[in-house]
Design a protein around this motif. Structure first.
Motif, mmCIF file in Angstrom:
data_model
loop_
_atom_site.group_PDB
_atom_site.id
_atom_site.type_symbol
_atom_site.label_atom_id
_atom_site.label_comp_id
_atom_site.label_asym_id
_atom_site.label_seq_id
_atom_site.Cartn_x
_atom_site.Cartn_y
_atom_site.Cartn_z
ATOM 1 N N GLY A 1 1.692 -5.302 6.337
ATOM 2 C CA GLY A 1 0.799 -4.280 6.878
ATOM 3 C C GLY A 1 -0.033 -3.634 5.785
ATOM 4 O O GLY A 1 0.399 -2.690 5.135
ATOM 5 N N ASP B 1 3.412 -7.233 1.222
ATOM 6 C CA ASP B 1 3.584 -6.426 2.422
ATOM 7 C C ASP B 1 2.676 -6.994 3.514
ATOM 8 O O ASP B 1 1.545 -7.388 3.239
ATOM 9 N N ASP C 1 0.812 -1.226 0.000
ATOM 10 C CA ASP C 1 0.000 0.000 0.000
ATOM 11 C C ASP C 1 0.845 1.275 0.000
ATOM 12 O O ASP C 1 0.348 2.346 -0.316
#
Ligand code: CA
Length: 232
Positions: free
Chosen positions: A57, A55, A12
């Protein structure tokens, strides 16, 4: 035309995604981007990437959930991108089927090496017959068929457990193996063991294989995670 391999980046943070994409493209890979877990999952099913950079998170669903859902339908190599604060998560991710991890911040060489290793291991898994019968790295050679370990041409005597450990790491050279994974592989899933027995065996192995056991050349410690053997 060469068949360029496709990498799916599920990340993100724009800057990190851009950074990875640039490295991949300038090294001949195709790159796909997903900014959250759900679109990552849908791109994984629609585009069948050769490798996923994930990723942990993410804004919508946890990266660990993404990993578990991917593993529900695919064996595609997954490299987890973790932050320094996610030390525990990366171990869990490895135990839940991630192939490797890379910690932010990372350089292009490290990223590319991790990708090559993960792709190589996934290719080998698909064709067991081509799996190599020897491991050679610098002065160290292991002949898996003869169960023979030589260093600078001299036979090295290892106990049965030590040999099992070294050959497990050598067959997965370049890849980090977690303590839990190693313990289960060597002593079985129900053995009453802990990391201490592993540390003792590794100390003995290093005394036999490494010129300076405090600064290992062949088998590296990934602190808090496990061990990684140098690629031949
Ligand atoms: Ca993130």
């Amino acid at each position: 035309m060469t068949n360029r391999q496709t990498m799916l980046i599920i990340e993100d943070e724009k800057n990190i995604g851009n950074y990875i994409e640039t490295i991949l493209i300038s090294n001949g890979y195709k790159a796909l981007r997903a900014m959250n877990g759900m679109s990552g999952l849908s791109m994984c099913t629609s585009h069948h990437p050769d490798l996923i950079l994930l990723d942990l998170g993410l804004p919508d669903i946890d990266g660990m959930d993404v990993l578990e859902r991917i593993r529900g339908f695919s064996g595609v190599p997954v490299i987890v991108i973790s932050a320094r604060t996610q030390e525990r998560e990366k171990v869990t991710a490895l135990d839940r089927g991630a192939d490797d991890y890379i910690t932010k911040p990372f350089g292009s060489e490290e990223l590319l090496a991790r990708i090559r290793t993960a792709l190589r291991h996934s290719n080998q898994a698909g064709s067991q017959k081509t799996q190599t019968q020897t491991y050679t790295c610098d002065e160290l050679t292991i002949d898996f068929e003869k169960r023979l370990v030589t260093l600078e041409g001299e036979d090295i005597h290892l106990t049965q457990i030590e040999y099992k450990l070294v050959s497990l790491l050598a067959k997965n050279a370049g890849k980090v193996l977690t303590y839990d994974f190693i313990l289960k592989e060597i002593w079985g899933p129900y053995a009453d063991t802990d990391n201490q027995i592993l540390r003792v065996n590794m100390a003995n192995i290093r005394r036999k294989l490494e010129k300076n056991p405090a600064e290992p050349h062949y088998i590296y410690t990934e602190i808090g995670v496990g061990y990684r053997m140098k690629e031949g």
